[in-house]
Write a protein that holds these residues in place. Structure first.
Motif, PDB file in Angstrom:
ATOM      1  N   MET A   1       0.815  -1.404  -0.244  1.00  0.00           N
ATOM      2  CA  MET A   1      -0.206   0.189  -0.200  1.00  0.00           C
ATOM      3  C   MET A   1       1.480   1.277   0.281  1.00  0.00           C
ATOM      4  SD  MET A   1      -3.275  -0.514   2.619  1.00  0.00           S
ATOM      5  CE  MET A   1      -2.305  -1.081   4.158  1.00  0.00           C
ATOM      6  N   GLY A   2       0.416   2.260  -0.388  1.00  0.00           N
ATOM      7  CA  GLY A   2       0.912   3.699  -0.701  1.00  0.00           C
ATOM      8  C   GLY A   2       0.758   4.229   0.742  1.00  0.00           C
ATOM      9  N   ASN A   3       1.772   5.710   0.724  1.00  0.00           N
ATOM     10  CA  ASN A   3       1.382   6.341   2.190  1.00  0.00           C
ATOM     11  C   ASN A   3       1.808   5.891   3.387  1.00  0.00           C
ATOM     12  OD1 ASN A   3       0.698   9.011   0.447  1.00  0.00           O
ATOM     13  ND2 ASN A   3      -1.694   8.082   0.893  1.00  0.00           N
ATOM     14  N   MET A   4       2.477   4.841   3.328  1.00  0.00           N
ATOM     15  CA  MET A   4       2.459   4.095   4.639  1.00  0.00           C
ATOM     16  C   MET A   4       4.038   3.551   3.929  1.00  0.00           C
ATOM     17  SD  MET A   4      -1.049   2.635   5.890  1.00  0.00           S
ATOM     18  CE  MET A   4      -1.517   2.490   3.908  1.00  0.00           C
ATOM     19  N   PRO A   5       5.181   3.450   5.510  1.00  0.00           N
ATOM     20  CA  PRO A   5       6.595   3.447   4.897  1.00  0.00           C
ATOM     21  C   PRO A   5       6.482   1.823   5.484  1.00  0.00           C
ATOM     22  CG  PRO A   5       6.749   3.875   7.054  1.00  0.00           C
ATOM     23  CD  PRO A   5       5.581   4.253   6.286  1.00  0.00           C
ATOM     24  N   VAL A   6       7.243   0.516   3.922  1.00  0.00           N
ATOM     25  CA  VAL A   6       7.361  -0.494   3.849  1.00  0.00           C
ATOM     26  C   VAL A   6       7.922  -0.904   5.595  1.00  0.00           C
ATOM     27  CG1 VAL A   6       8.088  -2.589   2.352  1.00  0.00           C
ATOM     28  CG2 VAL A   6       6.405  -0.323   1.670  1.00  0.00           C
ATOM     29  N   ILE A   7       7.623  -2.120   5.763  1.00  0.00           N
ATOM     30  CA  ILE A   7       8.343  -2.900   6.749  1.00  0.00           C
ATOM     31  C   ILE A   7       8.998  -4.318   6.203  1.00  0.00           C
ATOM     32  CG2 ILE A   7       8.459  -3.987   9.106  1.00  0.00           C
ATOM     33  CD1 ILE A   7       5.641  -2.972   9.531  1.00  0.00           C
ATOM     34  N   LYS A   8       8.516  -5.266   5.360  1.00  0.00           N
ATOM     35  CA  LYS A   8       8.989  -5.452   4.426  1.00  0.00           C
ATOM     36  C   LYS A   8       8.270  -5.557   3.269  1.00  0.00           C
ATOM     37  CE  LYS A   8      11.088 -10.705   4.650  1.00  0.00           C
ATOM     38  NZ  LYS A   8      11.905 -10.551   3.451  1.00  0.00           N
TER      39      LYS A   8
END
Ligand code: SF4
Ligand code: SF4
Ligand code: FES
Length: 369
Positions: free
Chosen positions: A128-135
């Motif tokens: 998803m966008g607008n949120m940082p990727v964890i993994k």
């Protein structure tokens, strides 16, 4: 049938890369079924969220071919049909530039080619966008939850007369909460929100849909202070740019943009000052649509927040937002009036004439009210 899954993979704070997996699938297999098989049969390191597999928990939101959706709701057959439809629409657009725009995913990846070279259809999966990727497909949803918390999403029980009894509602009062109560907090709307992309203060569509649920709840006694809060700056309802993406992607038909509109209406009904920013917002919106058939975003902020260069503080507050919009290429440098501007104008004028007539009739015959 064989389908190739192109999965955007990433570790925290590193650049994304695309990994490809091919599966033998049935059209009725959900995207989540396919991801499970990839994980169980081909690559145990692939990370994604899931739980109910039934469109209930909201865990499995991700970008499927460029738009946020629930992986347990979308299936291979309907997804490939959707891609074919997009490709067919693009083929009807004459200019190459127009085709590119239609085929371009919001997530920034190009949509699959209309005819893959080896004939194997492709589905692209991204976080998803607008949120940082964890993994991989797992994102950090802290800002999503914090923004929900910011609208105070709990019914205030201050108005309860008899504390030890149930707080009853009529079926009609309860029905007011049906649509917003369907939200499963999946994050799809937040992921696609254009306002969130450029304005870190904006609480987001999920939070404002929940906010309207509180405003509409007959048991809540904090309506006035809630409206005051949701009316603040661009953090609340006035931060929404009405792009419609949240309505388009919500898997539960919560229609967050419509709920935002209802809160605005509640605010406007309580305002008398014709010169307030909120009233100006609505007037400028109508005037610009009348002028060009759609909104010239370059003028919108200046006329609403900057009050046509009269509000220096408001003007200054637009600077940082304008710069962020420019950096994200969200600020239109030119404006082309809509081809249907004349029709739009005449429709608005007809409605305004009707409103004037009806106001005049009400003044002349007040007993009819
Ligand atoms: S409003 Fe819709 S898209 Fe947004 S979080 Fe709720 S269910 Fe998901
Ligand atoms: S309509 Fe408003 S809240 Fe919904 S996605 Fe667009 S900017 Fe965000
Ligand atoms: S796994 Fe629960 S909504 Fe998809």
């Amino acid at each position: 049938m064989q389908v190739r899954f192109k999965v955007v993979r990433q570790n925290q704070n590193s650049s994304p890369s695309i990994q490809t997996y091919t599966l033998e699938v049935e059209p009725g297999n959900t995207i989540l079924d396919c991801l499970n098989r990839i994980k169980w049969e081909q690559d145990g390191t692939l990370a994604f969220r899931k739980n109910c597999r039934n469109t209930i928990c909201g865990s499995c939101s991700m970008r499927i071919d460029g738009r946020s959706a629930l992986a347990c709701k979308e299936n291979v057959g309907s997804e490939l049909a959707r891609l074919e439809q997009i490709a067919a629409q693009a083929a009807q657009v004459p200019a190459q530039e127009g085709q590119d725009a239609l085929l371009k995913n919001k997530g920034g990846q190009d949509a699959p080619p209309r005819t893959p070279a080896d004939g194997i259809p492709e589905i692209t999966i991204a976080p998803m966008g607008n949120m940082p990727v964890i993994k991989d497909l797992v994102v950090d949803m802290a800002s999503f939850w914090n923004n929900l918390q910011a609208v105070d999403p709990y019914v205030s029980t201050g108005a309860r007369q008899v504390p030890e009894r149930e707080f009853l509602q009529t079926p009609e009062e309860r029905a007011q909460l049906n649509q917003t109560g369907n939200c499963i907090l999946c994050g799809a709307c937040y992921s696609e929100c254009n306002a969130r992309e450029v304005n870190p203060e904006f609480v987001g569509p999920h939070a404002l849909a929940k906010a309207y649920r509180m405003v509409a709840d007959s048991r809540d006694d904090q309506t006035e202070s809630r409206l005051e809060q949701y009316n603040q700056g661009t953090a609340g309802v006035w931060g929404c740019t009405r792009c419609y993406y949240c309505n388009a992607v919500c898997p539960m038909e919560v229609a967050p943009m419509d709920q935002i509109g209802k809160i605005k209406q509640e605010i406007l009904e309580r305002k008398n000052a014709q010169d307030s920013r909120q009233i100006r917002h609505r007037k400028v919106l109508i005037n610009l649509v009348k002028e060009g058939g759609w909104i010239d975003e370059r003028k919108f902020g200046l006329q609403v927040v900057g009050n046509s260069f009269r509000d220096i503080k408001g003007l200054a507050s637009l600077g940082p937002l304008g710069l962020r919009m420019l950096a994200k290429r969200k600020f239109p440098l030119s404006f082309e009036p809509s081809e249907g501007a004349a029709v739009v104008r005449s429709l608005i004028e007809s409605v305004q004439n009707l409103e004037q007539q009806s106001a005049q009739e009400s003044q002349e015959n007040p007993e009819k009210l």
